[in-house]
Design a protein around this motif. Structure first.
Motif, PDB file in Angstrom:
ATOM      1  N   LEU C 343       0.835  -1.204   0.000  1.00 22.57           N
ATOM      2  CA  LEU C 343       0.000   0.000   0.000  1.00 22.57           C
ATOM      3  C   LEU C 343       0.863   1.246   0.000  1.00 22.57           C
ATOM      4  N   PHE C 347       1.201   1.136  -4.254  1.00 23.29           N
ATOM      5  CA  PHE C 347      -0.051   1.779  -4.642  1.00 23.29           C
ATOM      6  C   PHE C 347      -0.036   3.275  -4.356  1.00 23.29           C
ATOM      7  N   LEU C 348       0.669   3.683  -3.313  1.00 23.54           N
ATOM      8  CA  LEU C 348       0.752   5.123  -3.047  1.00 23.54           C
ATOM      9  C   LEU C 348       1.492   5.833  -4.184  1.00 23.54           C
ATOM     10  N   VAL C 351      -0.880   6.343  -6.896  1.00 24.63           N
ATOM     11  CA  VAL C 351      -1.758   7.484  -6.626  1.00 24.63           C
ATOM     12  C   VAL C 351      -1.042   8.771  -7.018  1.00 24.63           C
ATOM     13  N   SER C 405      -8.684   5.549  15.980  1.00 26.21           N
ATOM     14  CA  SER C 405      -8.765   5.165  14.575  1.00 26.21           C
ATOM     15  C   SER C 405      -8.294   6.263  13.637  1.00 26.21           C
ATOM     16  N   HIS C 408      -6.001   5.730  10.676  1.00 22.95           N
ATOM     17  CA  HIS C 408      -6.373   5.041   9.439  1.00 22.95           C
ATOM     18  C   HIS C 408      -7.043   5.968   8.439  1.00 22.95           C
ATOM     19  N   MET C 409      -7.221   7.215   8.854  1.00 21.70           N
ATOM     20  CA  MET C 409      -7.824   8.202   7.963  1.00 21.70           C
ATOM     21  C   MET C 409      -7.009   8.362   6.689  1.00 21.70           C
ATOM     22  N   LEU C 411      -5.442   6.252   4.774  1.00 19.85           N
ATOM     23  CA  LEU C 411      -5.778   5.331   3.681  1.00 19.85           C
ATOM     24  C   LEU C 411      -7.070   5.770   3.010  1.00 19.85           C
ATOM     25  N   LEU C 412      -8.061   6.078   3.840  1.00 17.69           N
ATOM     26  CA  LEU C 412      -9.329   6.561   3.305  1.00 17.69           C
ATOM     27  C   LEU C 412      -9.111   7.787   2.423  1.00 17.69           C
ATOM     28  N   MET C 414      -6.444   8.834   0.865  1.00 13.12           N
ATOM     29  CA  MET C 414      -5.758   8.549  -0.395  1.00 13.12           C
ATOM     30  C   MET C 414      -6.735   7.995  -1.418  1.00 13.12           C
ATOM     31  N   GLY C 415      -7.596   7.069  -0.954  1.00 11.12           N
ATOM     32  CA  GLY C 415      -8.585   6.498  -1.858  1.00 11.12           C
ATOM     33  C   GLY C 415      -9.509   7.563  -2.406  1.00 11.12           C
ATOM     34  N   VAL C 416      -9.981   8.429  -1.516  1.00 13.72           N
ATOM     35  CA  VAL C 416     -10.918   9.469  -1.947  1.00 13.72           C
ATOM     36  C   VAL C 416     -10.245  10.408  -2.942  1.00 13.72           C
ATOM     37  N   LEU C 418      -7.715   9.814  -4.930  1.00 16.19           N
ATOM     38  CA  LEU C 418      -7.514   9.127  -6.209  1.00 16.19           C
ATOM     39  C   LEU C 418      -8.824   9.073  -6.999  1.00 16.19           C
ATOM     40  N   LEU C 419      -9.902   8.693  -6.323  1.00 18.93           N
ATOM     41  CA  LEU C 419     -11.174   8.557  -7.035  1.00 18.93           C
ATOM     42  C   LEU C 419     -11.670   9.908  -7.530  1.00 18.93           C
TER      43      LEU C 419
END
Lengths: 275, 336, 433
Positions: C343, C347-348, C351, C405, C408-409, C411-412, C414-416, C418-419
């Motif tokens: 990740l 994957f980063l 991104v 938590s 873990h923000m 990862l979220l 990065m996904g957002v 990218l999308l």
């Protein structure tokens, strides 16, 4: 770079992540329009159609094609004239920018292809017109996908029309010969009991003997009362059986008339029938 | 007697674990292969989809355990599984609606969808870690063994014991049932056939009146179910840790590709091939060999071809070997 | 012109973000972000070369980065003479034998006629070769790992300046890439993605488990630096005097000075590679690469050897990732095989490339700096946001869970990110021209 950035795959051909097999090119699958009443006129008509693929240039220029009850209408013309495109436009597989498509007294221009199937149109594309990995019988079943009634009678009729298919019904359709594949393709389209059948070069790539047989079958289908709209490379043979013929040149109507008239027309003979 | 002992030792340390692991991989690979066949891209978020489904199941299991609902000798997680499946379905359908559908409308190339699935992977991964945390979670309860090593020894009088964990039994039975259902669905039902038709030829499916969006929804339903079942079975058998599920992606992809991407039968075969190679190559064969060969040939070393840490490496080497000889996988051409 | 202005503004924004970090948090963290950002930019350049120029899908970046890290150890650490004495010969013989086995198998494969006999012969060579290899390797490894395991227990390196490890790391990665490319690109259909994904995991497995080579999860620490040590600077009267002269605490000044030196080194490498990538892009070679990408069939018809060109660009891109990996390990001063995760290292980077703009070198650099900044800063921002959200809540399990938590923000996020970029600006921030 292509116009649509989402379609830019940078030439990647990696089989381990992307599956190129069987992906569709048809547009308009997500069209959500409704049919509106438009009484009068021929049974099926694509009227003054102008359009092309995606955001590309126009291929059809105010092209009109129609077929009436009990007729065989044939579209002929040189390569790249837009014959197949015209068929696809009538079937809604590309966006018509202007013009209308009407079927049986309704304007269906804004219907998706799958909705047109429900309205009673059957279409046999030129290539990739069977499900190669499925058996012959499954192909026919898929043809009858929209039917909720018992379609075993129709299947028996198709098997009567194409006896070889009954013999090979448990074989994968991809393993059949070219002529047999075309029979599967036509059979699949007949399974919906269409009100009109559209064939895109049904005899492409088959031997002359098989070609004659296919033409006979098509005439047989027409005799059952289904109007047929057909694109053909073999112009002379096709025009001989045609009630109505269209000669397309560069996406526009060049000549229109009965099959016999066109065969007799010296201009048509000189340009398209080789004298 | 010696030979029997060898067979029992082999079953205990190689066959039983490999069969249950193979079933889990097969279920995972089936999901990947269905997406590949129908949506036409490799879904990098699959491992995290499994983790999400398993996570929902775990949360429901914990709740059930806290209010005293149990499933007798079987793990409570089996009762919670349907809720996990529903949760996972909700997530993937939401994802499809919000993310993937747009790209279908754009007729995006599959490789773009692969990149999109990377984004989804990040989000799902973060989501799971956010909700349940990155640590190991144990949620198995019920009877631990169907046959314990001691009982087996007493029963048979052999020196070697054969232990079959309840979770292993459940894994194999569940996997079998799920696979049978899937095959029945794909080959016998109208909807299943329409999915195969869509996979085979999208345009022609359209011409037959098959609605692409419905096919896609059904695909996600099945994939979410398979992923949750696979995730829960893996979690029951080993343990649940979000990162492990992400790591499962490689053996799952390897299984799907070895079998021939897009072929369900291949996915199952691939799952077992990968599982058996992983287990046999990283198993210390000394015990089994000692029973079989005469005393003077007994090996001194562990006779372990590779350390267990090379498990992932094994799946990959198998993959390369298969691809070198059969670039389309074992079941080539046998699409959905 | 407006394009240049726009791009400059984008770079200025990222620069400003880093400067703001300096003012609001500390210059130390700002420079940390800058340095890793520069290294990430080099990795992104490598991936952009492969994906942007040639459409090659490399998801094994992590493996090449780790190989670069290995090079840093092998080049710069002092050799463990004792370990060499007890097991060096064994290791070298085993490696030579292993290589010989593979060569023999490949030769058999090429020379013999296809058939069962060939299969059996190749299999026999491989199996026998493997057992002989293990028979020689295992005792040597055991001996080496026994040599003061707490401190060394491995062969060590060559004791050369660590800067040398950068090109060597690139070469190591290039070698691995050539092997992978030769197999995966040569297959009838292209299987590069899964091959790179797998090989990256294998490389990490080797680094984690072959203690004689890398000390495995015990980590190699104290890799020599190309820049001075803080403690030496603090003991250097001239430096202390200059630091106090500009009104800085010598300890802070020394950490910042060291980081600045790293930044200068990294920037030099980045600029050089960026210049080379730009030249390559504009050269006939670059034009050919893009021609192949845009229409492979036409390029093939014109007599271009597509597979060979793909292999070339794949090797080059991977080499750049290897260089970056060696630089990163140099910056960290340690090799910690346990921290390589796909990740973060594969994957980063993807991104970064996609967000920056695939096919544009400047885009890749911008994307790398921006995404790295976010990757680092999302965590404190997440904690802050969650603290604000939970401030009204009574203390309890939910509140503490939410606060825990926050990590873990990222990862979220990065996904957002990218999308969002893929959806609304699919060509990236600085699109390919």
């Amino acid at each position: 770079m292509s116009g649509n950035p989402y379609q830019d795959d940078r030439g990647n051909k990696d089989r381990s992540i992307a599956n190129p097999k069987g992906s569709g090119t048809a547009e308009g699958a997500r069209r959500r329009g409704m049919a509106t009443p438009a009484p009068g006129g021929p049974f099926l008509i694509g009227e003054n159609m102008t359009g092309g693929y995606g955001k590309g240039p126009d291929i059809l220029h105010s092209c009109t094609i129609s077929v009436d009850q009990g007729e065989i209408a044939v579209i002929v013309g040189p390569n790249g004239a837009g014959k197949s495109t015209a068929m696809k436009a009538v079937f809604g597989m590309l966006d018509v920018r202007s013009g209308h498509v009407r079927l049986d007294g309704e304007d269906i221009t804004s219907l998706s292809p799958q909705a047109r199937v429900v309205k009673g149109m059957g279409f046999v594309p030129q290539t990739n017109n069977i499900f190669t990995s499925m058996t012959v019988e499954e192909n026919l079943e898929m043809g009858a996908f929209i039917r909720t009634d018992d379609f075993s009678g129709t299947m028996a009729q198709v098997y009567d029309l194409f006896p070889i298919l009954k013999e090979k019904r448990t074989q994968a359709a991809g393993e059949l010969s070219g002529g047999q594949r075309q029979q599967v393709a036509v059979g699949r389209a007949l399974m919906t009991r269409p009100k009109v059948l559209m064939l895109d070069e049904p005899t492409a790539g088959v031997s002359p003997i098989v070609m004659d047989e296919l033409f006979d079958r098509i005439i047989e289908v027409a005799r059952t009362g289904i109007p047929i709209l057909m694109v053909e490379q073999n112009a002379r043979q096709a025009l001989e059986i045609a009630d109505k013929g269209y000669v397309l040149v560069q996406g526009a109507n060049a000549y229109t008339g009965t099959g016999k008239e066109l065969l007799a027309d010296p201009e048509v003979r000189k340009s398209f029938l080789g004298g | 007697m010696e030979l029997l002992n060898a067979i029992v030792a082999l079953s205990n340390f190689v066959l039983v674990p490999a069969i249950s692991y193979g079933s889990q991989l097969a279920l995972g690979a089936l999901g990947v292969t269905l997406i590949y066949g129908i949506l036409r891209f490799s879904n990098f978020a699959h491992g995290d989809t499994m983790a999400f489904g398993a996570m929902v199941t775990i949360l429901v299991t914990w709740w059930m355990q806290s209010v005293g609902i149990g499933f007798g000798p079987l793990p409570t997680a089996l009762l919670a599984l349907p809720f996990g499946i529903l949760g996972c379905i909700a997530l993937v359908l939401l994802t499809d609606r919000m993310v993937y559908r747009f790209y279908r409308e754009q007729k995006a190339k599959p490789v773009i969808l692969v990149i999109v699935s990377m984004g989804v992977m990040f989000i799902m991964n973060g989501l799971v870690r956010f909700i349940i945390g990155p640590d190991d979670q144990n949620f198995a309860d019920g009877t631990r063994f169907i046959v314990s090593a001691r009982d087996f020894k007493e029963m048979t009088g052999l020196d070697e014991g054969l232990a079959i964990k309840t979770t292993q039994g459940i894994t194999v039975v569940t996997a079998f049932v799920v696979v049978m259902l899937l095959f029945w669905f794909l080959n016998r039902t109208r909807t299943g056939k329409s999915m195969r038709a869509y996979s085979d030829n999208e345009d022609l499916a359209l011409l037959s009146g098959i609605n692409p969006e419905r096919v896609v929804v059904y695909t996600w339903l099945i994939v979410a179910t398979l992923a949750t079942v696979a995730g829960v079975l893996y979690g029951l058998d080993k343990s649940f840790k979000p990162f492990t599920y992400f790591q499962l992606l490689l053996p799952i992809f390897a299984s799907a590709i070895v079998g021939g991407l897009g072929s369900p039968l291949g996915a199952i075969a691939g799952g077992f091939i990968i599982a058996f190679s992983e287990v046999t190559i990283t198993y210390a064969w000394k015990k089994v060999i000692t029973y079989v060969v005469p005393e003077r040939f007994e090996p001194d070393s562990l006779v372990q071809l590779l350390g267990t840490d090379y498990k992932l490496a094994v799946s990959f080497v198998i993959l390369i070997i298969v691809l070198l000889f059969r670039p389309t996988g074992i079941f080539k051409g046998k699409a959905l | 012109m407006s394009e240049t202005v726009r791009n400059t503004a984008l770079f200025a924004t990222v620069g400003l973000l880093i400067v703001l970090t300096g003012f609001l948090q500390s210059w130390n963290s700002a420079l940390l972000i800058l340095n890793m950002g520069l290294v990430s930019a080099i990795m992104a350049l490598g991936v952009n070369l492969q994906w942007g120029f040639a459409g090659l899908f490399n998801i094994g970046v992590m493996g090449f980065v780790a190989l670069g890290g290995l090079a840093a150890v092998l080049v710069s650490m002092p050799p463990t003479t004792e370990a060499w004495a007890v097991g060096g010969a064994g290791i070298l013989t085993a490696m030579a034998l292993g290589a010989a086995t593979i060569v023999a198998a490949v030769l058999l494969m090429k020379r013999m006629k296809p058939g069962k006999l060939r299969g059996l012969a190749v299999l026999a060579v491989i199996v026998i070769g493997f057992f002989v290899y293990r028979a020689i390797l295992d005792p040597a490894v055991e001996q080496i790992e026994k040599v003061s395991p707490a401190a060394t227990g491995y062969l060590g390196g060559l004791g050369l300046p660590v800067i040398l490890a950068w090109p060597i790391g690139g070469a190591l990665a290039a070698g691995a890439a050539w092997l992978i490319g030769k197999t995966a690109l040569g297959l009838r259909s292209d299987y590069l993605a899964i091959a790179t994904l797998g090989i990256a995991e294998i490389i990490i497995a080797v680094l984690k488990n072959e203690d004689w080579l890398t000390r495995g999860v015990k980590n190699v620490v104290g890799i020599p630096r190309p820049v001075p040590y803080e403690i030496d600077l603090q003991n250097d009267p001239a430096f202390v005097e200059r630091a106090t002269g500009i009104g800085m605490d010598p300890v802070t000044a020394s950490t910042i000075y060291v980081k600045l030196e790293y930044a200068a080194l990294f920037l030099a490498v980045l600029l050089m590679l960026l210049w080379m990538a730009q030249m390559a892009l504009k050269s006939p070679w670059g034009r050919m690469m893009r021609a192949i990408r845009d229409n492979e069939t036409a390029a093939e018809a014109m007599g271009k050897d597509v597979t060979a060109r793909h292999l070339q660009v794949f090797v080059l891109g991977s080499a750049i990732c290897g260089i970056a990996g060696a630089m990163m390990t140099t910056l960290d001063g340690q090799l910690t095989p346990g921290t390589y995760q796909p990740l973060r290292f594969t994957f980063l980077i993807w991104v970064m490339v996609i967000v920056g703009g695939s096919g544009n070198n400047f885009g890749a650099v911008l994307g790398a700096m921006l995404i790295w900044f976010l990757w680092v800063q999302v965590e404190p921002i997440g904690i802050f946001v969650l603290e604000v959200i939970t401030s009204g809540m009574s203390d309890g399990a939910l509140k503490s869970h939410l606060l825990d938590s926050a990590a873990h923000m990222r990862l979220l996020t990065m996904g957002v990110v990218l999308l969002l970029v893929l959806r609304f600006s699919p060509r990236g921030l600085i699109p390919e021209r």
